[in-house]
Design an enzyme around this catalytic site. Structure first.
Site, PDB file in Angstrom:
ATOM      1  N   TYR A 120       0.950   3.802  -3.029  1.00  9.53           N
ATOM      2  CA  TYR A 120       0.442   5.157  -2.810  1.00  9.53           C
ATOM      3  C   TYR A 120       1.483   6.189  -3.241  1.00  9.53           C
ATOM      4  CZ  TYR A 120      -2.111   8.916  -0.429  1.00  9.53           C
ATOM      5  OH  TYR A 120      -2.812  10.062  -0.132  1.00  9.53           O
TER       6      TYR A 120
ATOM      7  N   ASP B   2      -5.944  -1.269  -0.129  1.00  7.56           N
ATOM      8  CA  ASP B   2      -6.540  -0.137   0.573  1.00  7.56           C
ATOM      9  C   ASP B   2      -7.913  -0.515   1.122  1.00  7.56           C
ATOM     10  OD1 ASP B   2      -6.588   3.018   0.885  1.00  7.56           O
ATOM     11  OD2 ASP B   2      -8.539   2.408   0.099  1.00  7.56           O
TER      12      ASP B   2
ATOM     13  N   TRP C 148       0.829  -1.202   0.000  1.00  8.27           N
ATOM     14  CA  TRP C 148       0.000   0.000   0.000  1.00  8.27           C
ATOM     15  C   TRP C 148       0.867   1.258   0.000  1.00  8.27           C
ATOM     16  CZ3 TRP C 148      -0.508   4.304   3.088  1.00  8.27           C
ATOM     17  CH2 TRP C 148      -1.605   5.139   2.797  1.00  8.27           C
TER      18      TRP C 148
END
Length: 482
Positions: free
Chosen positions: A424, A440, A420
């Site tokens: 991101y 997520d 993640w």
């Protein structure tokens, strides 16, 4: 597109292709954007160029009517991860002016000769010509929107001499800098107005939704959102700056306060990346619009963009802080980090807006920070200092010309960094349009609600799909799994 398709776009004055290619007219010596309102030239008199720099190198000057140097950039450079795409992003950030072509080539792992050959074959102009086009655009902005002395404009734009500045501006715009300033003399405004710019974009844009997205995540001391205006501090190559972004009639209104005007090119590129202004929303809608999961959300929010960031290193630190916590909690943690490790704004900027007091803590300042004093679990604090140290040392390159695959791989090698966090950073910090944050929490909830979805079919726009999935839940926040 082939040249016949390009000519049809010119005949229909299709603004979607502004910045994607440029039209040069052999009989007039002028190059234009495809949507130029002038009479369409005869096909045999038209040449097409991938960049304004290529048209200028061929001896064409910019149209005074459609001002082709002011159009949005091509969305192609945001998508492409090859050396040409990386080189274009670095040149747009001012890399040639700061370090020369040699430094640019070294950053990319190529020789100057190889890089020049690749760029010339692909976009019709080498790195020096592309940098020259960036200089002329920066100079035009400073000439027309400020009262800076012309000599200061010349050097702030990256020109080696005032003579070179004058000759280049006349060659490109068919007017001297003095004539350009006289033609667009701005009304007298107080110094607190900064440099006022109109940032163009193509197609529809959900600017209100994007500014709200950024406002929900605003870090105290560094960012604020009020009166429909997003403001933040910037760490730029030659000193700090401040930017205010709000909606214009058909543009984004951008006000910049800079320590050094030579940072204008870098500041504008970062603002455009932050708001994803070079995107092509029609191309996104063509892929995601027919989808039964994303289509209804896209129709409610036409022009959705994938917000980026002005500083990938800052985003990487904030992504670590945001692991397993809500957006509100992450803001609080980041604010504490800024108050302790951030750098106060210098004289001239610190009083512009009471809520903006610091630039975000630099990787160098965080490398030796004590993880136990960060108000987060010690293991996450160690992950934060590892990320900061890797960026500061160059082990992880998050610059505009980085290899996205390599950057993600390097991040995942660090302790405490999971899919993640790395995804991101890749999505927002590096501007990759094709990242689906599958781990997520919000994305998982949205997909569970809709049932199995053909996520691979959403490529190459899965970053936009991520934002649409968040929007489908009516939730303003994301929460990662590490």
């Amino acid at each position: 597109m082939d040249d016949e398709q390009r000519y049809r776009a010119v005949r229909s004055r299709d603004s979607r292709f502004d910045g994607v290619f440029y039209t040069a007219v052999r009989t007039t010596g002028i190059y234009c954007r495809p949507s130029c309102p002038a009479v369409t030239p005869r096909r045999e008199n038209v040449r097409f160029y991938r960049t304004a720099a290529a048209a200028q190198e061929s001896g064409f000057r910019a149209c005074k009517r459609c001002r082709p140097d002011t159009v949005p950039g091509s969305p192609e450079w945001n998508v492409r991860a090859d050396v040409v795409g990386r080189a274009i992003r670095l040149i747009h950030d001012g890399a040639v002016d700061r370090g020369g072509v040699g430094a640019l080539a070294e950053d990319l792992g190529y020789s100057e000769r190889q890089l020049n050959r690749l760029l010339s074959a692909e976009v019709g102009a080498g790195p020096l010509a592309l940098a020259r086009a960036e200089r002329t655009h920066t100079a035009r902005v400073l000439v027309e929107t400020t009262d800076m002395p012309m000599a200061d404009v010349a050097f702030a734009s990256g020109f080696a001499s005032v003579r070179q500045f004058n000759e280049t501006m006349r060659a490109v715009f068919d007017r001297s800098p003095s004539e350009m300033r006289a033609a667009r003399r701005r009304a007298t405004t107080p110094p607190t107005s900064g440099i006022v710019l109109r940032l163009p974009y193509r197609g529809a844009i959900d600017l209100a939704g994007m500014l709200t997205f950024l406002g929900d995540r605003a870090v105290p001391g560094v960012e604020e959102y009020s009166d429909d205006t997003y403001r933040r501090t910037l760490r730029l190559p030659h000193g700090p700056g401040v930017v205010a972004l709000s909606a214009g009639s058909d543009h984004v209104l951008c006000r910049l306060w800079l320590t050094d005007p030579s940072d204008l090119t870098s500041a504008v590129r970062r603002c455009r990346s932050l708001l994803d202004l070079d995107a092509d929303p029609d191309a996104v809608a063509e892929v995601l619009g027919p989808d039964p999961v994303l289509g209804p959300v896209l129709r409610r929010r036409p022009g959705v963009r994938a917000p980026g960031h002005v500083d990938p290193a800052e985003l990487a630190v904030r992504a670590v802080l945001g692991q397993q916590v809500s957006v509100r909690a992450a803001r609080t943690l980041a604010g504490r980090l800024v108050s302790r490790y951030g750098e106060p704004l210098g004289t001239g900027l610190d009083g512009l807006f009471p809520g903006l007091t610091h630039t975000f803590a630099s990787p160098e300042a965080l490398t030796d920070a004590d993880p136990a004093g960060m108000s987060i679990p010690v293991s996450r604090g160690r992950a934060l200092t590892h990320v900061a140290g890797a960026i500061a040392s160059g082990r992880v390159d998050l610059g505009p010309g980085c290899d996205r695959d390599e950057a993600e791989h390097r991040l995942l090698e660090l302790p405490g960094i999971g899919p993640w966090t790395a995804g991101y950073v890749r999505m927002r910090g590096l501007g990759d349009p094709d990242v689906l944050l599958e781990t997520d929490l919000g994305v998982r909830q949205a997909l569970e609600r809709t049932g199995p979805a053909p996520t691979e079919a959403w490529s190459p726009w899965r970053s936009y799909a991520t934002h649409l999935l968040w929007a489908s839940l009516g939730l303003p926040e994301e929460e990662g799994s590490g």
